[in-house]
Scaffold this motif. Structure first.
Motif, mmCIF file in Angstrom:
data_model
loop_
_atom_site.group_PDB
_atom_site.id
_atom_site.type_symbol
_atom_site.label_atom_id
_atom_site.label_comp_id
_atom_site.label_asym_id
_atom_site.label_seq_id
_atom_site.Cartn_x
_atom_site.Cartn_y
_atom_site.Cartn_z
ATOM 1 N N GLU A 1 0.834 -1.198 0.000
ATOM 2 C CA GLU A 1 0.000 0.000 0.000
ATOM 3 C C GLU A 1 0.872 1.254 0.000
ATOM 4 O O GLU A 1 0.562 2.243 -0.677
ATOM 5 N N PHE A 2 1.984 1.211 0.736
ATOM 6 C CA PHE A 2 2.904 2.350 0.779
ATOM 7 C C PHE A 2 3.473 2.643 -0.608
ATOM 8 O O PHE A 2 3.549 3.805 -1.030
ATOM 9 N N PHE A 3 3.875 1.604 -1.333
ATOM 10 C CA PHE A 3 4.444 1.829 -2.659
ATOM 11 C C PHE A 3 3.391 2.346 -3.642
ATOM 12 O O PHE A 3 3.701 3.156 -4.523
ATOM 13 N N TYR A 4 2.150 1.888 -3.519
ATOM 14 C CA TYR A 4 1.081 2.458 -4.348
ATOM 15 C C TYR A 4 0.874 3.931 -3.994
ATOM 16 O O TYR A 4 0.618 4.759 -4.869
ATOM 17 N N PHE A 5 0.991 4.249 -2.708
ATOM 18 C CA PHE A 5 0.883 5.643 -2.256
ATOM 19 C C PHE A 5 1.970 6.495 -2.904
ATOM 20 O O PHE A 5 1.717 7.616 -3.356
ATOM 21 N N CYS A 6 3.185 5.957 -2.973
ATOM 22 C CA CYS A 6 4.291 6.680 -3.615
ATOM 23 C C CYS A 6 4.029 6.859 -5.105
ATOM 24 O O CYS A 6 4.265 7.925 -5.674
ATOM 25 N N ALA A 7 3.546 5.794 -5.749
ATOM 26 C CA ALA A 7 3.314 5.841 -7.197
ATOM 27 C C ALA A 7 2.198 6.812 -7.561
ATOM 28 O O ALA A 7 2.136 7.294 -8.699
ATOM 29 N N ASP A 8 1.310 7.106 -6.608
ATOM 30 C CA ASP A 8 0.220 8.048 -6.873
ATOM 31 C C ASP A 8 0.713 9.489 -6.926
ATOM 32 O O ASP A 8 -0.003 10.369 -7.408
ATOM 33 N N ASP A 9 1.916 9.745 -6.439
ATOM 34 C CA ASP A 9 2.465 11.104 -6.473
ATOM 35 C C ASP A 9 2.684 11.533 -7.929
ATOM 36 O O ASP A 9 3.274 10.785 -8.709
ATOM 37 N N PRO A 10 2.214 12.714 -8.328
ATOM 38 C CA PRO A 10 2.381 13.177 -9.718
ATOM 39 C C PRO A 10 3.837 13.220 -10.170
ATOM 40 O O PRO A 10 4.126 13.132 -11.367
ATOM 41 N N ASN A 11 4.764 13.356 -9.210
ATOM 42 C CA ASN A 11 6.190 13.448 -9.556
ATOM 43 C C ASN A 11 6.914 12.111 -9.419
ATOM 44 O O ASN A 11 8.147 12.076 -9.476
ATOM 45 N N PHE A 12 6.163 11.027 -9.243
ATOM 46 C CA PHE A 12 6.800 9.727 -8.993
ATOM 47 C C PHE A 12 7.749 9.332 -10.111
ATOM 48 O O PHE A 12 8.900 8.968 -9.875
ATOM 49 N N VAL A 13 7.288 9.378 -11.362
ATOM 50 C CA VAL A 13 8.119 8.959 -12.489
ATOM 51 C C VAL A 13 9.332 9.872 -12.611
ATOM 52 O O VAL A 13 10.460 9.411 -12.814
ATOM 53 N N LYS A 14 9.113 11.173 -12.473
ATOM 54 C CA LYS A 14 10.211 12.133 -12.592
ATOM 55 C C LYS A 14 11.261 11.920 -11.507
ATOM 56 O O LYS A 14 12.469 12.013 -11.765
ATOM 57 N N ARG A 15 10.817 11.574 -10.291
ATOM 58 C CA ARG A 15 11.733 11.435 -9.166
ATOM 59 C C ARG A 15 12.419 10.075 -9.107
ATOM 60 O O ARG A 15 13.446 9.935 -8.432
#
Length: 266
Positions: A223-237
Motif C-alpha cells: 500500500e505504501f508503494f502504491y501511495f508513492c506511485a500516486d504522487d504526480p512526480n513519482f516517475v520524474k523522481r
C-alpha cells in the motif's frame, strides 16, 4: 415529427454522456482457482484502493474509461477498463490467473533440445551468424507491451493528416480513435503500466534497505508503494535516478504516509 425525434435522440445522447461521466460505486467479484482474499484493487484515476474479502467481493469508485488494476502475490496482474456495460449495471466480474513461478531448468552435460539456436549454443563449434554479420539492419531495443502496440495501431491524430484522409491516401482510424477517446484511453493505460512497472522495480531493489531504517508492517508495504506511485512526480523522481535520490523521495513519502495513517486511526 423529425424535429421531435432529433430532440429525443440528442436528449438521450446527452443523458448517456453525463450519466456515464459520473463517478459511481461499482460492486465486483474476483474469481480464481486459487485464493481470492486480500487481492489489491486499485483505481488510480479516482485515488481509490481496496482489497477483496474472503469471497473475492469488493467495492470501488470509478467512472467511464477508468482502468482498474487487480494484483496479488499469487496472481498475474490484470487491468480492466470500465466500459458502458459496467457503468450501466454498476457491477463487474473478473477472472484472475495464477502466477506460476517456474524454477530454472538444471541441465547436466550437453543435451539437445530440438531448438536449433539452443542446440547450437550447447555444442562445440562456431557461433551462428546474426544480422550484423551480413549487413542486415535489425531491431535490438525493448519489445513493446500489448498496450503500446495497441496505441501504435490506433495512431495519434494530427491536423496535418486530415488532407490525406480526405483524399483517400490515409486511414481515418487515428481521427476516429481521437474522437471516441480510444487514443487518450490507451495513452493513459501505457502511462499507468509504465508507472506500475517502475514502482515494482523500485520495490524489488530498495524495499529491504528502506524498511530497515523506516519500519512498516509487512501488510502495509505494498500500500505504501502504491501511495508513492500516486504522487504526480513519482516517475520524474524515480525514473533513471540513482538509488540515493529514490530513497530520499521514498523517505519524504514515508512521512506523509505515516501521518495519513495516524490521522486515519484517530
Amino acid at each position: 415529427m423529425p424535429t421531435i425525434q432529433n430532440f429525443i435522440f440528442i436528449s438521450f445522447m446527452l443523458f448517456s454522456y453525463f450519466g456515464f461521466s459520473q463517478t459511481v460505486e461499482i460492486s465486483g467479484m474476483v474469481n480464481s482457482f486459487v485464493e481470492v482474499e486480500n487481492i489489491h484493487v486499485l483505481n488510480k484515476a479516482e485515488q481509490a484502493f481496496t482489497i477483496t474479502n474472503a469471497q473475492g467481493e469488493f467495492k470501488i469508485k470509478a467512472k467511464l474509461n477508468d482502468t482498474i488494476q487487480f494484483s496479488s502475490l499469487v496472481h498475474q496482474s490484470k487491468y480492466v477498463v470500465v466500459d458502458k456495460n459496467i457503468m450501466m449495471f454498476k457491477a463487474m466480474r473478473v477472472m484472475l490467473e495464477e502466477q506460476v513461478n517456474e524454477l530454472d531448468e538444471v541441465v547436466v552435460g550437453k543435451v539437445l533440445t530440438g531448438n536449433l539456436f539452443s542446440d547450437i549454443n550447447n555444442v562445440d563449434g562456431k557461433a551462428p551468424i546474426n544480422f550484423y554479420d551480413v549487413g542486415i539492419p535489425g531491431y535490438t531495443g525493448r519489445k513493446k507491451t500489448q498496450s503500446e502496440r495497441r496505441l501504435s495501431q490506433a495512431g495519434d491524430f494530427k491536423p496535418k493528416m486530415l488532407p490525406g484522409m480526405l483524399l483517400g491516401g490515409a486511414s481515418f482510424d487515428p481521427l476516429i480513435n481521437a474522437i471516441t477517446g480510444r487514443t487518450k484511453m490507451l495513452k493513459k493505460r501505457v502511462e499507468h503500466e509504465e508507472c506500475e512497472a517502475l514502482m515494482r522495480s523500485v520495490k524489488v531493489r530498495l524495499a529491504s534497505d528502506f524498511f530497515r531504517s523506516n519500519p512498516l508492517d509487512e501488510a502495509y508495504r505494498m500500500e505504501f508503494f502504491y501511495f508513492c506511485a500516486d504522487d504526480p512526480n513519482f516517475v520524474k523522481r524515480c525514473k533513471n535516478q540513482t538509488d540515493f535520490n529514490i530513497l530520499l523521495f521514498l523517505r519524504s513519502k514515508y512521512r506523509d504516509y505515516m501521518q495519513n495513517r495516524s490521522e486515519g486511526s484517530d
